[in-house]
Design a protein around this motif. Structure first.
Motif, short mmCIF file in Angstrom:
data_model
loop_
_atom_site.label_atom_id
_atom_site.label_comp_id
_atom_site.label_asym_id
_atom_site.label_seq_id
_atom_site.Cartn_x
_atom_site.Cartn_y
_atom_site.Cartn_z
N GLY B 32 43.20 42.49 36.86
CA GLY B 32 43.99 40.95 36.76
C GLY B 32 46.16 40.99 35.96
N HIS B 145 51.53 39.16 28.07
CA HIS B 145 50.59 40.11 29.28
C HIS B 145 50.54 40.96 28.38
CE1 HIS B 145 49.66 37.28 32.18
NE2 HIS B 145 50.98 36.96 32.53
N VAL B 177 39.95 38.17 33.16
CA VAL B 177 39.82 39.23 34.24
C VAL B 177 39.57 40.53 32.97
CG1 VAL B 177 40.27 41.35 35.95
CG2 VAL B 177 41.07 38.81 36.26
N TYR B 181 43.50 40.82 30.62
CA TYR B 181 44.01 39.77 31.71
C TYR B 181 44.10 38.54 32.25
CZ TYR B 181 47.17 43.87 31.21
OH TYR B 181 48.14 45.09 31.20
N MET B 183 44.39 35.29 34.41
CA MET B 183 44.72 35.86 35.93
C MET B 183 44.74 34.33 36.40
SD MET B 183 43.11 37.47 38.26
CE MET B 183 41.93 36.76 39.13
N TYR B 214 47.56 41.37 42.94
CA TYR B 214 46.74 41.81 41.95
C TYR B 214 45.65 41.94 42.56
CZ TYR B 214 47.46 36.66 41.07
OH TYR B 214 47.07 35.18 41.26
N VAL B 216 40.96 42.30 41.83
CA VAL B 216 39.91 42.56 40.79
C VAL B 216 38.79 43.56 41.62
CG1 VAL B 216 37.58 40.78 40.31
CG2 VAL B 216 40.05 39.74 40.22
N VAL B 222 35.25 38.10 35.16
CA VAL B 222 35.65 37.12 35.67
C VAL B 222 35.50 36.22 34.32
CG1 VAL B 222 37.12 35.95 37.23
CG2 VAL B 222 36.33 37.75 37.91
#
Lengths: 191, 283
Positions: B32, B145, B177, B181, B183, B214, B216, B222
């Protein structure tokens, strides 16, 4: 100067297939990937360690290694990467003997955790289905990984590395043609 | 199609691929988190998937089978031209079948068929920063972030509820995520958000103009942002597909005349075609 051996037989497709192996290893921590494409890696490097370096290192990435003169010459020639003396300055570290302590390597910052080191360690053996229990992103329930040849306090170092998330070091373990990866998110329990 | 000579495999030069590959690995290691990369000029304008193309070009090999979708459809301009681009510069096989593809590059949809291990989903991302409408300064969003300070986004959702009675975001619905993070899922419909949760396939995101990558990793949590008393609800038109009758797929509304006529059809053309073929075979 020692005799230089060739790098990837096919530099473009060799690097591509090696990268996919590393990407797969990084996204499924603990799963073993087999790498090919380099016939004669310089001693003491195995195929996977040598291929990983040629796939990821270049003039933009300072590299630290303890692999000795032959490997250094080989990396300088094929990857064109600058070699640095201090582990803290390196983007990639290639350890064949005792690995440098994780806490001494570049960790990235809270804002830029991606500016951290990737440590590649040539170990004696790697085996899946037995050994440590790995959990975390990339793992459905748990993966098993057995590694011979890491320092005795590796798990303690790894736990400290995980606590620093999102900062932290990512590790690629290689043994001959095999590699497995431990991204900083992976939780390791002793079996 | 003949392979274009005079280009490196996959169009990008090896230095660029190495730089993108390093960014991809760090992106996977920090789920993320947006990793900056040196986005190259591509032979198509920003906004047409330059980020996704650069990610695909750095990942793809001769053994891969590529599928490209644009809003779920395989046969729209963007999808057709990107598929032909890779057939030309990498000589890879292409397909329209979701299950037969190893790499799926997508603009704004996730296929209806469940993705599996061994597949990579590459998203084209116009704006990677989920906070950009709330905080325009990159230096500030980067700090937010770093501190996981996402109160601003919760306030935005709350204001929606106060004003409309529900969270009025139908696409590009922000997600958390790995519990860390915030996202942007790229402008996929909120309907697709639940598919990202613990997906067995690897998800990679490329934003060419904004120069961010980025990712996942597989089986990663998520979660769409919501509140306990206003849980996330994916939105879907309350109708069946006019062509295949599906009641579980995401639908496009198609205006058929200038007298208010309209029909709903599956946005995922492969899913719809497969269902129609199965129905014809059964008849």
């Amino acid at each position: 100067m020692s005799e230089l051996t060739p790098g990837f037989a096919d530099p473009v497709l060799g690097a591509q297939s090696c990268f996919r192996a590393i990407l797969e290893a990084m996204s499924r921590p603990g799963r073993l990937q087999r790498v090919a494409g380099i016939d004669q890696p310089p001693a003491p490097l195995g195929v996977a360690a040598a291929a990983t370096m040629l796939t990821l290192a270049d003039a933009d990435t300072p590299v630290w290694t303890d692999a000795g003169r032959a490997a250094e010459d080989w990396l300088r020639f094929h990857a064109g990467c600058p070699l640095v003396a201090s582990p803290a300055e390196a983007a990639f570290l290639l350890a064949t003997g005792r690995m440098p302590a994780l806490a001494t390597l570049a960790q990235g910052s809270e804002e830029e955790p991606h500016r951290s080191a990737t440590l590649i360690v040539e170990v004696r053996t790697l085996a899946e289905t037995v050994g440590w229990k790995l959990t975390g992103p990339g793992i459905e329930t748990e993966h098993r990984l057995q590694v011979a040849g890491l320092p005795a306090d590796f798990l303690r170092q790894w736990a400290a590395n995980r606590r620093g998330f999102p900062r932290g070091v990512d590790v690629v373990l290689t043994a001959g043609p095999w590699l497995a990866a431990l991204p900083r998110t992976t939780r390791i329990e002793e079996a | 199609m003949t392979i274009e000579t005079g280009y490196n495999f996959g169009y990008l030069d090896e230095n660029t691929k190495r730089m993108i590959r390093r960014a991809l690995l760090k992106a996977v290691a920090i789920p993320g988190h947006q990793v900056p990369f040196g986005s190259r000029e591509m032979p198509l304008p920003y906004g047409w998937g330059t980020g996704g193309i650069q990610v695909t070009a750095s990942v793809i090999g001769p053994q891969d089978r590529l599928k490209v979708i644009d809003q779920g459809a395989d046969d729209t301009t963007n999808a057709v031209s990107i598929r032909r681009f890779f057939a030309k510069v990498a000589g890879v096989a292409t397909t329209e079948r979701t299950s037969g593809a190893t790499i799926i590059q997508t603009r704004h949809r996730i296929p209806e068929v469940k993705l599996r291990e061994g597949q990579i989903l590459v998203y084209q991302v116009p704006m990677p920063e989920p906070l950009f409408r709330l905080e325009p300064r990159v230096s500030e969003t980067r700090r937010m972030h770093a501190l996981a300070d996402y109160g601003l986004m919760h306030v935005r959702l709350y204001e929606d509820i106060a004003r409309h009675g529900h969270i009025a975001i139908s696409y590009n619905y922000p997600v958390m995520v790995g519990g860390r993070y915030l996202m942007s899922p790229s402008p996929i419909p909120a309907f697709d958000n639940p598919k990202m949760h613990r997906m067995p396939a690897l998800q990679l995101f490329g934003a060419g103009r904004e120069k961010r990558i980025y990712a996942v990793p597989p089986y990663t949590s998520v979660q769409s942002l919501d509140f306990e008393d206003h849980p996330f609800q994916p939105i879907r038109a309350n109708a069946a597909c006019a062509l295949c009758g599906a009641r579980d797929s995401y639908l496009d509304e198609v205006v058929t005349d200038d007298k208010g006529g309209r029909m709903f059809v599956c946005s995922d053309t492969d899913y719809c075609n497969t269902r129609q073929a199965a129905r014809e075979a059964a008849e």
